[in-house]
Write an enzyme that holds these catalytic residues in place. Sequence first.
Site, PDB file in Angstrom:
ATOM      1  CG  PHE A 108       2.168   3.244  -2.253  1.00 24.07           C
ATOM      2  CD1 PHE A 108       1.309   2.226  -2.618  1.00 24.07           C
ATOM      3  CD2 PHE A 108       3.244   3.535  -3.080  1.00 24.07           C
ATOM      4  CE1 PHE A 108       1.507   1.518  -3.785  1.00 24.07           C
ATOM      5  CE2 PHE A 108       3.446   2.827  -4.246  1.00 24.07           C
ATOM      6  CZ  PHE A 108       2.574   1.815  -4.608  1.00 24.07           C
ATOM      7  CE  LYS A 109      -1.515   1.943  -6.847  1.00 33.98           C
ATOM      8  NZ  LYS A 109      -1.577   1.007  -5.702  1.00 33.98           N
TER       9      LYS A 109
END
Length: 450
Positions: A108-109
Amino acid sequence: MKYVSTRGRAPVLDFGDVLLAGLAEDGGLYVPERWPALDPSVWAEPRPYVEVATDVMLPFVEGSLSRGELAAMAAEAYATFEHPDVCPVSELGDLHLLELYWGPTLAFKDVALQMVGRLFDHELRRRGERATIVVATSGDTGSAAIEACVGRDTLDIVVLHPAGRVSDVQRRQMTTVDAPNVHNVAIEGTFDDCQDLVKAMFADTAFRDRVRLAAMNSINWARVMAQVVYYVTTVARLGRCGFTVPSGNFGNIFAAWVAARMGVPVGQLVIGSNRNDILTRWVATGSLVAEEVVPTLSPAMDIQISSNHERLLFELGGRDGAATAELLARFRRLGSVEAPRTDRFDAAAVDDDETLATIRAVYEETGRLVDPHTAVGVAAARRCRRGGDPMVCVATAHPAKFPDAVERATGVHPALPERLADLMEREERYTVLGNDLRAVQAHVERCIAG
Ligand SMILES: *Cc1c(COP(=O)(O)O)cnc(C)c1O
């Protein structure tokens, strides 16, 4: 929009300065001076991700970027995602899954960092400057930051990872990127050693100014801002709903809190912790008590001091910077402190056995593979869910990023997506250095000299 520090003693800055500053001068974190209200039309019905992203982020960059500039950056950033919805929502039995792993590095980064790399590039170009990003990583952050910087001539990036202590997939996602502005270093030490080296480089002001050091770590406000967007797109799809977020530095779930603060109908918020459960104990007792970090199957959450939590403590303490500074100083000194409480969050801690059992149960019930971080969230959601709203589990990594745990739980080896299928054959490049500040600084200077 102006930004203030959570510790109340740093200059008030606009968005462009906050972006490049990272941490405030007084050691605090920057937050917007006020929380803007979003117009309900933004989440009234599903709309293209880039349009919602522009609407959600615009009030935060007001005075620094035009709507057109922001929209163009968001369009470019999210074109790198493999799914047309960017952050799609799917069903998982009686829960939902918000899939945040369709970006270049499968975690998700990417959602925030694909945006942040472009924001840095834009701001540095405007100023006619270059910067050097130095990042310490225990796994996911390094590759996402590299993908955010690769090929940008305003930026050099140097990533320090602990030699032999990141997974093969994670290391190769960093060391097989072939670009003149990307530099990988394996430090003979632990992740904490890497982080201490980065902190020491920032503390050396002569060095910091000489190489124009900048940070892309999770305390950077722009990362939180970009993460608010997918909570809004999910509410647009499902209506009012709750979220369960596997949490480490508290950046992701704080973004959900921000969406709620902007008027978006966010229901229950559940924090999922692994055995490093300081946040879960805070929800239960109001005390913040740091313990030893223990390694788990969900390494991105092996954290005892959740840096973004300070932003929430500032809000809960009535935005009193002096009081927040005092609280944090006491916590650093004593390792334990009575903190302001709220009943806005529920929380559950999930150990490795339950994580594996959850991966197995999800596979048996739905035929789907989830990674260990996501599984912590699913287990926490099952334990804490109440009321009739849909419950959305935030899926923070692709299962192929953590193949060993997934295979141990299910007997199935999760395959890497097509575009990374040859990752294990690509050529690696990195330098090995001892845990020695002077040697690392000299290396950084050589890297940026070309
Ligand atoms: C970084 C990360 C987390 C933790 O997110 P925070 O914003 O630090 O709470 C959870 N899962 C994965 C896979 C991550 O990479």
